[in-house]
Design a protein around this motif. Structure first.
Motif, PDB file in Angstrom:
ATOM      1  N   VAL A  58     -19.216 -63.125 -11.894  1.00  0.00           N
ATOM      2  CA  VAL A  58     -18.489 -61.911 -12.254  1.00  0.00           C
ATOM      3  C   VAL A  58     -17.642 -61.529 -11.051  1.00  0.00           C
ATOM      4  N   SER A  62     -14.944 -56.447 -11.185  1.00  0.00           N
ATOM      5  CA  SER A  62     -15.746 -56.245 -12.393  1.00  0.00           C
ATOM      6  C   SER A  62     -17.162 -55.805 -12.044  1.00  0.00           C
ATOM      7  N   CYS A  63     -17.696 -56.354 -10.954  1.00  0.00           N
ATOM      8  CA  CYS A  63     -19.037 -55.969 -10.521  1.00  0.00           C
ATOM      9  C   CYS A  63     -19.071 -54.495 -10.126  1.00  0.00           C
ATOM     10  N   GLN A  66     -18.848 -52.409 -13.230  1.00  0.00           N
ATOM     11  CA  GLN A  66     -20.133 -52.414 -13.919  1.00  0.00           C
ATOM     12  C   GLN A  66     -21.129 -51.497 -13.224  1.00  0.00           C
ATOM     13  N   MET A  69     -20.252 -47.912 -14.173  1.00  0.00           N
ATOM     14  CA  MET A  69     -20.653 -47.599 -15.536  1.00  0.00           C
ATOM     15  C   MET A  69     -22.174 -47.491 -15.655  1.00  0.00           C
ATOM     16  N   PHE A  70     -22.881 -48.352 -14.930  1.00  0.00           N
ATOM     17  CA  PHE A  70     -24.340 -48.322 -14.971  1.00  0.00           C
ATOM     18  C   PHE A  70     -24.877 -46.985 -14.487  1.00  0.00           C
ATOM     19  N   THR A 126     -20.493 -46.476  -5.902  1.00  0.00           N
ATOM     20  CA  THR A 126     -19.531 -47.562  -6.061  1.00  0.00           C
ATOM     21  C   THR A 126     -18.682 -47.737  -4.809  1.00  0.00           C
ATOM     22  N   PHE A 143     -27.361 -57.891 -13.873  1.00  0.00           N
ATOM     23  CA  PHE A 143     -26.147 -57.083 -13.817  1.00  0.00           C
ATOM     24  C   PHE A 143     -26.029 -56.527 -12.406  1.00  0.00           C
ATOM     25  N   CYS A 144     -24.891 -55.920 -12.089  1.00  0.00           N
ATOM     26  CA  CYS A 144     -24.645 -55.423 -10.733  1.00  0.00           C
ATOM     27  C   CYS A 144     -25.331 -54.070 -10.552  1.00  0.00           C
ATOM     28  N   ASP A 145     -26.325 -54.039  -9.674  1.00  0.00           N
ATOM     29  CA  ASP A 145     -27.058 -52.823  -9.366  1.00  0.00           C
ATOM     30  C   ASP A 145     -27.035 -52.627  -7.860  1.00  0.00           C
ATOM     31  N   LYS A 244     -32.928 -51.083 -19.984  1.00  0.00           N
ATOM     32  CA  LYS A 244     -31.521 -51.157 -20.373  1.00  0.00           C
ATOM     33  C   LYS A 244     -31.276 -51.767 -21.746  1.00  0.00           C
TER      34      LYS A 244
END
Length: 278
Positions: A58, A62-63, A66, A69-70, A126, A143-145, A244
């Motif tokens: 990714v 985009s990471c 994400q 949004m997370f 972010t 996913f990106c955390d 999630k």
């Protein structure tokens, strides 16, 4: 804004090893694909494509998107649960004034205030993640955390970690305390009634919401309030997956149980299953 080089896959997490990196590789829940997890993903979302394909990269942008949004959507769920707790409190403790208190204007104000808080919180995380220096792009997650991203940084970012956990804890704690206070007041009001009918009415009003509160915040507590170790990382991924994927899937099911037609249909289906078993 820092970026990561794919060649730096075995870092020593030394400041001198930092290079510009353009993408992250999501390693998923485990090296071996879990058929049950794939089946659940297929039924619930039909996306999270990296779980079904070998292409798991990714882009950096985009990471970060994400990650934003997370945090914004994930924290918004907690604040909506807090707003719903206030709705239940008024419905149980002051039912005659419910229509006058819980107005459309109040609901819009609560949602707008919640969005303002969670967007500011998500933007903070972010920006901090985007300015870290990464020595690897192999992200041990699906996913990106923020927590796995911090582990990839070349140096231990103490200031970033302090801000992340302090602000994150306060943003999580605020709706939890509000929900807890609301249910304490509801419990006191129900105890004063001292009637089975009042208890049944309170359970009918609050049962679905309380179920989702317990499920959501118990998972959040597990993810944030246990010691980090290599033994718990794989377990954390599975718990995060439940949070999630499974929790959003259960949301409409749990709340729809209050609908008499849905409850009746489930009872009929249960009786048919029992009849077939005999």
């Amino acid at each position: 804004m820092a970026q990561v080089d794919c060649a730096a896959s075995a870092p020593t997490m030394d400041e001198g090893n930092w290079t510009s990196v353009s993408e992250f590789v999501l390693l998923g829940l485990s090296e071996q694909q879990d058929l049950l997890i794939i089946a659940v993903l297929l039924v619930t979302y039909l996306t999270l494509v990296h779980a079904l394909t070998q292409h798991r990269a990714v882009s950096f942008i985009s990471c970060m998107a994400q990650l934003f949004m997370f945090f914004s959507v994930g924290n918004m769920e907690n604040y909506l649960l807090a707003a719903m707790a206030y709705d239940r409190y008024v419905a149980v403790c002051d039912p005659l004034r419910y229509a006058a208190v819980v107005t459309r204007s109040l609901c819009l104000k609560m949602v707008a205030a919640s969005w303002a808080v969670v967007i500011a919180h998500a933007l903070l995380h972010t920006v901090m993640a985007a300015n870290l220096r990464y020595c690897s792009n192999r992200l041990q997650h699906f996913f990106c955390d923020i927590r796995p991203l911090l582990l990839l940084s070349c140096a231990r970012p103490l200031t970033t970690e302090l801000v992340t956990y302090t602000v994150g804890f306060s943003v999580w704690l605020s709706p939890f305390v509000f929900i807890l206070a609301s249910y304490v007041r509801i419990g006191v009001a129900v105890a004063r009634l001292r009637s089975a009918q009042g208890l049944r009415k309170a359970l009918s009003t609050c049962g679905s919401h309380l179920t989702m509160v317990l499920l959501t915040f118990s998972i959040v507590m597990w993810l944030n309030f246990h010691p980090d170790s290599s033994d718990t990382q794989g377990h954390d991924l599975k718990v995060t997956f439940l949070d999630k994927v499974l929790v959003p899937t259960l949301n409409p099911i749990v709340y729809s149980l209050r609908n008499k037609d849905v409850a009746a249909a489930l009872r009929r289906a249960g009786r048919k299953v029992l009849a077939w078993g005999m």
